[in-house]
Design a protein around this motif. Structure first.
Motif, PDB file in Angstrom:
ATOM      1  N   HIS A   1    -114.619  50.276 -81.324  1.00 53.17           N
ATOM      2  CA  HIS A   1    -114.320  50.483 -82.730  1.00 53.17           C
ATOM      3  C   HIS A   1    -115.606  49.709 -83.622  1.00 53.17           C
ATOM      4  O   HIS A   1    -115.782  50.091 -84.917  1.00 53.17           O
ATOM      5  CB  HIS A   1    -113.007  50.097 -83.328  1.00 53.17           C
TER       6      HIS A   1
ATOM      7  N   PRO B   1    -101.186  59.935 -81.324  1.00 55.91           N
ATOM      8  CA  PRO B   1    -100.109  58.919 -81.635  1.00 55.91           C
ATOM      9  C   PRO B   1     -99.854  57.647 -80.782  1.00 55.91           C
ATOM     10  O   PRO B   1     -99.726  56.558 -81.169  1.00 55.91           O
ATOM     11  CB  PRO B   1     -98.936  59.529 -82.055  1.00 55.91           C
TER      12      PRO B   1
ATOM     13  N   TYR C   1    -102.219  56.351 -78.745  1.00 54.76           N
ATOM     14  CA  TYR C   1    -103.325  55.601 -79.018  1.00 54.76           C
ATOM     15  C   TYR C   1    -103.157  54.779 -80.238  1.00 54.76           C
ATOM     16  O   TYR C   1    -103.511  53.423 -80.157  1.00 54.76           O
ATOM     17  CB  TYR C   1    -104.580  56.539 -78.834  1.00 54.76           C
ATOM     18  N   GLU C   2    -102.997  55.189 -81.177  1.00 50.85           N
ATOM     19  CA  GLU C   2    -102.735  54.469 -82.457  1.00 50.85           C
ATOM     20  C   GLU C   2    -101.839  53.679 -82.367  1.00 50.85           C
ATOM     21  O   GLU C   2    -101.688  52.485 -83.069  1.00 50.85           O
ATOM     22  CB  GLU C   2    -102.607  55.726 -83.717  1.00 50.85           C
ATOM     23  N   GLU C   3    -100.393  53.970 -81.954  1.00 50.84           N
ATOM     24  CA  GLU C   3     -99.432  53.089 -81.749  1.00 50.84           C
ATOM     25  C   GLU C   3     -99.790  51.732 -80.786  1.00 50.84           C
ATOM     26  O   GLU C   3     -99.445  50.541 -81.122  1.00 50.84           O
ATOM     27  CB  GLU C   3     -98.161  53.611 -80.871  1.00 50.84           C
TER      28      GLU C   3
ATOM     29  N   ARG D   1    -103.286  50.922 -80.004  1.00 53.96           N
ATOM     30  CA  ARG D   1    -104.508  50.020 -80.372  1.00 53.96           C
ATOM     31  C   ARG D   1    -104.411  49.818 -82.037  1.00 53.96           C
ATOM     32  O   ARG D   1    -105.299  49.086 -82.383  1.00 53.96           O
ATOM     33  CB  ARG D   1    -105.508  50.889 -80.104  1.00 53.96           C
ATOM     34  N   GLY D   2    -103.643  50.612 -82.791  1.00 51.37           N
ATOM     35  CA  GLY D   2    -103.613  50.137 -84.215  1.00 51.37           C
ATOM     36  C   GLY D   2    -104.713  50.827 -84.857  1.00 51.37           C
ATOM     37  O   GLY D   2    -105.451  50.166 -86.008  1.00 51.37           O
ATOM     38  N   ARG D   3    -105.526  51.707 -84.342  1.00 50.67           N
ATOM     39  CA  ARG D   3    -106.768  52.252 -85.006  1.00 50.67           C
ATOM     40  C   ARG D   3    -106.599  53.451 -84.921  1.00 50.67           C
ATOM     41  O   ARG D   3    -106.061  54.086 -83.996  1.00 50.67           O
ATOM     42  CB  ARG D   3    -107.932  51.917 -84.081  1.00 50.67           C
ATOM     43  N   PRO D   4    -107.348  54.321 -85.817  1.00 53.76           N
ATOM     44  CA  PRO D   4    -107.075  55.789 -86.071  1.00 53.76           C
ATOM     45  C   PRO D   4    -107.752  56.515 -84.652  1.00 53.76           C
ATOM     46  O   PRO D   4    -109.006  56.098 -84.310  1.00 53.76           O
ATOM     47  CB  PRO D   4    -107.793  56.250 -87.142  1.00 53.76           C
ATOM     48  N   PHE D   5    -107.005  57.464 -84.023  1.00 57.34           N
ATOM     49  CA  PHE D   5    -107.801  58.172 -82.991  1.00 57.34           C
ATOM     50  C   PHE D   5    -108.894  58.846 -83.149  1.00 57.34           C
ATOM     51  O   PHE D   5    -109.882  58.667 -82.331  1.00 57.34           O
ATOM     52  CB  PHE D   5    -106.706  58.971 -82.345  1.00 57.34           C
TER      53      PHE D   5
END
Length: 309
Positions: A129, A155, A157-159, A161-165
């Motif tokens: 990122h 979702p 990935y975002e859960e 990693r906390g970043r937008p896929f």
């Protein structure tokens, strides 16, 4: 045998119990002359691959992360000296990680030194990122392979990693234009159902490899259960995708895997240096030896002697 005369050359020569090994860092090509019987006194001293945690700092908080959380960061001059030593002693490549290696301010300078003054391959494991066009320009030509940690899509990935896929996909596009790259996937009960989608992502973005890593116990988490590991092995058996699969060391179980260098084991194969400058058998091992002014190989020898004692 690798020596200082290899500096700057793309093809590295290494000798050991399995014969003479040639490696081209530009393409990843490996050639082994296993019919050659090399005396043990001439075997290369350094591990084939050394991973180095540049820093413990990371701007994500993945729940399964096993990296130390104590603040630590390696000195750039020491890093360059270690790379020179490992190159002279026949190591084939170093892999920079962390923490998050792109948080290391002198990353481009260190990678450039290794590229210009040694024949070591430089790889990097990153969440990607922080890869911007500017950083990519600074690393282009100095990094041979980028490993991007991707443990699910959308979702999941975002859960985790906390970043937008969608931002990850954009950065994979940028990375693919400048570097050979692969995806890493930590496999646990939450990510196992996304393996098909992750392998599709690897194929559509041009990844050359998908590395599967069953979660290790860390920070109070139990790691992948035997049932998850068995399901992963079945998924690998059934896989028919175009991207090459690799499995974390020690996690193959009963799976048939290629062993091109069967006699090269233990510290001849791999070692890890953490962000405090301690040499370990792997990032999971608790014991190690500090790399002091005597260098990496001296620390390696002390670590080997611990096994004999």
């Amino acid at each position: 045998m690798g020596d200082a005369s290899d500096a700057g050359l793309p093809v590295k020569r290494r000798v050991g119990p399995d014969g003479i090994h040639l490696f081209d860092r530009r393409t990843g090509l490996n050639v082994l002359f296993d019919e050659v019987d090399v005396p043990e006194t001439q075997w290369t001293r350094a591990p084939r691959q050394v991973s180095i945690a540049l820093t413990n700092a990371c701007d994500l908080a993945c729940p399964f992360c096993y990296a130390p959380k104590a603040a630590a960061m390696l000195d750039a001059d020491r890093l360059c000296a270690w790379a020179d030593e490992l190159n002279a002693e026949g190591c084939l490549g170093i892999g920079f990680g962390g923490g998050e290696p792109t948080l290391y301010r002198r990353l481009p300078q260190v990678c450039r030194h290794v590229a210009e003054h040694t024949s070591l391959a430089v790889t990097m494991t990153t969440h990607a990122h922080r890869f911007t066009p500017r950083l990519i320009d600074a690393l282009a030509g100095a990094v041979n392979f980028v490993r991007v940690s991707v443990d699910g899509v959308g979702p999941i990935y975002e859960e985790l990693r906390g970043r937008p896929f969608v931002e990850l996909v954009q950065r994979l596009t940028w990375i693919g234009r400048a570097f050979r790259f692969g995806l890493n996937c930590v496999v646990n009960l939450r990510t196992l159902p996304d393996l098909d989608a992750v392998s599709d992502l690897a194929a559509t973005t041009g990844a050359e490899e998908l590395l599967l890593l069953p979660e290790r116990p860390a920070r109070g988490r139990p790691g992948s259960s035997p049932n998850v590991v068995a399901a992963l092995h079945q998924w690998i058996t059934d896989y028919r995708g175009p991207v090459a699969l690799t499995l974390g060391a020690g996690d193959s179980g009963s799976l048939p895997i290629a062993q091109p260098l069967p006699s090269e084991t233990g510290l001849r194969t791999y070692a890890h240096i953490d962000a405090s400058g301690t040499l370990r058998r792997s990032s999971y091992h608790s014991t190690g030896e500090p790399v002091d002014e005597r260098g990496v190989l001296a620390a390696l020898e002390r670590l080997q002697q611990k096994d004999v004692a």
